[in-house]
Scaffold this motif. Sequence first.
Motif, PDB file in Angstrom:
ATOM      1  N   PRO A 282     -31.839  -6.463  33.182  1.00  0.00           N
ATOM      2  CA  PRO A 282     -32.244  -5.881  31.901  1.00  0.00           C
ATOM      3  C   PRO A 282     -33.048  -6.859  31.063  1.00  0.00           C
ATOM      4  N   SER A 283     -33.798  -6.319  30.108  1.00  0.00           N
ATOM      5  CA  SER A 283     -34.480  -7.154  29.129  1.00  0.00           C
ATOM      6  C   SER A 283     -33.446  -7.812  28.237  1.00  0.00           C
ATOM      7  N   LEU A 284     -33.593  -9.107  28.017  1.00  0.00           N
ATOM      8  CA  LEU A 284     -32.661  -9.816  27.145  1.00  0.00           C
ATOM      9  C   LEU A 284     -32.966  -9.556  25.668  1.00  0.00           C
ATOM     10  N   ILE A 285     -34.009  -8.781  25.408  1.00  0.00           N
ATOM     11  CA  ILE A 285     -34.308  -8.357  24.034  1.00  0.00           C
ATOM     12  C   ILE A 285     -33.584  -7.060  23.712  1.00  0.00           C
ATOM     13  N   THR A 286     -33.562  -6.154  24.685  1.00  0.00           N
ATOM     14  CA  THR A 286     -32.903  -4.848  24.478  1.00  0.00           C
ATOM     15  C   THR A 286     -31.894  -4.623  25.596  1.00  0.00           C
ATOM     16  N   LEU A 287     -30.768  -5.275  25.493  1.00  0.00           N
ATOM     17  CA  LEU A 287     -29.718  -5.103  26.500  1.00  0.00           C
ATOM     18  C   LEU A 287     -29.126  -3.703  26.419  1.00  0.00           C
ATOM     19  N   PRO A 288     -28.742  -3.115  27.549  1.00  0.00           N
ATOM     20  CA  PRO A 288     -28.110  -1.796  27.508  1.00  0.00           C
ATOM     21  C   PRO A 288     -26.744  -1.886  26.833  1.00  0.00           C
ATOM     22  N   PRO A 289     -26.275  -0.807  26.230  1.00  0.00           N
ATOM     23  CA  PRO A 289     -24.935  -0.826  25.633  1.00  0.00           C
ATOM     24  C   PRO A 289     -23.863  -0.951  26.714  1.00  0.00           C
ATOM     25  N   GLY A 290     -22.692  -1.427  26.304  1.00  0.00           N
ATOM     26  CA  GLY A 290     -21.604  -1.571  27.265  1.00  0.00           C
ATOM     27  C   GLY A 290     -21.827  -2.749  28.195  1.00  0.00           C
ATOM     28  N   SER A 300     -19.654   1.469  38.817  1.00  0.00           N
ATOM     29  CA  SER A 300     -19.573   2.135  37.511  1.00  0.00           C
ATOM     30  C   SER A 300     -19.491   3.656  37.638  1.00  0.00           C
ATOM     31  N   ARG A 301     -20.370   4.215  38.468  1.00  0.00           N
ATOM     32  CA  ARG A 301     -20.424   5.659  38.698  1.00  0.00           C
ATOM     33  C   ARG A 301     -20.515   6.438  37.374  1.00  0.00           C
ATOM     34  N   GLY A 302     -21.231   5.867  36.419  1.00  0.00           N
ATOM     35  CA  GLY A 302     -21.452   6.559  35.155  1.00  0.00           C
ATOM     36  C   GLY A 302     -20.242   6.646  34.249  1.00  0.00           C
ATOM     37  N   ARG A 303     -19.197   5.881  34.516  1.00  0.00           N
ATOM     38  CA  ARG A 303     -17.990   5.963  33.700  1.00  0.00           C
ATOM     39  C   ARG A 303     -18.273   5.512  32.266  1.00  0.00           C
ATOM     40  N   GLU A 304     -17.664   6.230  31.329  1.00  0.00           N
ATOM     41  CA  GLU A 304     -17.959   6.007  29.907  1.00  0.00           C
ATOM     42  C   GLU A 304     -17.624   4.586  29.468  1.00  0.00           C
ATOM     43  N   ARG A 305     -16.533   4.053  29.952  1.00  0.00           N
ATOM     44  CA  ARG A 305     -16.124   2.712  29.534  1.00  0.00           C
ATOM     45  C   ARG A 305     -17.188   1.676  29.884  1.00  0.00           C
ATOM     46  N   CYS A 306     -17.811   1.827  31.043  1.00  0.00           N
ATOM     47  CA  CYS A 306     -18.875   0.905  31.449  1.00  0.00           C
ATOM     48  C   CYS A 306     -20.094   1.044  30.545  1.00  0.00           C
ATOM     49  N   ARG A 307     -20.352   2.263  30.078  1.00  0.00           N
ATOM     50  CA  ARG A 307     -21.546   2.518  29.283  1.00  0.00           C
ATOM     51  C   ARG A 307     -21.383   2.171  27.808  1.00  0.00           C
ATOM     52  N   THR A 308     -20.153   1.980  27.355  1.00  0.00           N
ATOM     53  CA  THR A 308     -19.938   1.812  25.915  1.00  0.00           C
ATOM     54  C   THR A 308     -19.210   0.528  25.535  1.00  0.00           C
ATOM     55  N   GLU A 309     -18.500  -0.112  26.453  1.00  0.00           N
ATOM     56  CA  GLU A 309     -17.645  -1.250  26.108  1.00  0.00           C
ATOM     57  C   GLU A 309     -18.022  -2.468  26.939  1.00  0.00           C
TER      58      GLU A 309
END
Length: 342
Positions: A282-290, A300-309
């Motif tokens: 990822p870009s170190l300027i705009t890291l993805p959430p989680g 991850s398989r799209g699990r919410e915890r991976c995407r948000t925390e």
Amino acid sequence: MPEGAEPVLSVRDLTVEFRTEDGVVRAVQDMSYDLFPGEVLGVIGESGSGKSVSVLSVLGLVQRPAGRIVRGEAVFKGRDLIRMAPRELRRVRGGDMAMIFQDPMTSLNPVLTIGNQIAEAIVTHNPRIGDDAARARTIGLLELVGVPFAARRFSQYPHEFSGGMRQRAMIAMAIANEPSVLIADEPTTALDVTIQAQIIEVLKTAQRETHAATILITHDLGLIAELADRVIVMYAGRAVEVGDVYTIFEFPRHPYTLGLMNSLARLEGHERRLRPIPGQPPSLITLPPGCPFHPRCALSRGRERCRTEVPPLQPVGDMGEHRSACHFAEELAPVRVPAVTA
């Protein structure tokens, strides 16, 4: 880690940023580790993961004013390097702490002889030493790292040395003052395979002679397997897995570490196709959430915890020394990766 030993260097919550026209680059985030006497601590990860910056910043070598340490401390022999005055830090660099840089041709001064550059490093930290003693010490160091005809080579310039010989000279300069901490930043990257093997032996000799605690920064897993005692795996500026070298290589507990292992070419078995990690860092300027790795992670398989925390770096398994920054590290428990041959 050595039982009962006190760390020679303790880094806590180190966070480093660079201000650019496109935004703030979060190069290192909340980095913490201890370095113990006599050990080799390997730091691995893809290019741009923050490996070099995490160490250069401790030595005051990040480019200013663009680069800055946002927070953290680096305690060396009871003193915080980050809050140390520049003049004091210069006394530490090259003396108690020394660095072997990736490209010796750009690190060595092209208009000074190899011998004079190494002797200067000795005299700077030992001003009472005489010229003859500094010369003798320099020749002895060149012989130690395997430079042939060292007395004659003393008067030669960097362009008269091969790439491997220049790297040997850089190692000689780094160990000239018997440092407590030796940092090697991609020491074999620019060399061919045969010369790499020779430099690995020189690094072993250097550590054996100085008994220095060593930080080895590289993306070469074979080099880590050959030299390291403990390993930090970095991704997107963060430490995502930490453990002893056997545990990291045999039983990785982070999907990124497992991806690094699976992307290696191996001699054994019939499968010849490499299995690269999908996607891009990822870009170190705009890291993805989680979790920063979740867009590339099969676990991850799209699990919410991976995407948000953002997962904390926490103990896994039975040993507290093995830590992983993965919400579902236990799901990787049965995985065993064949040992890497250096």
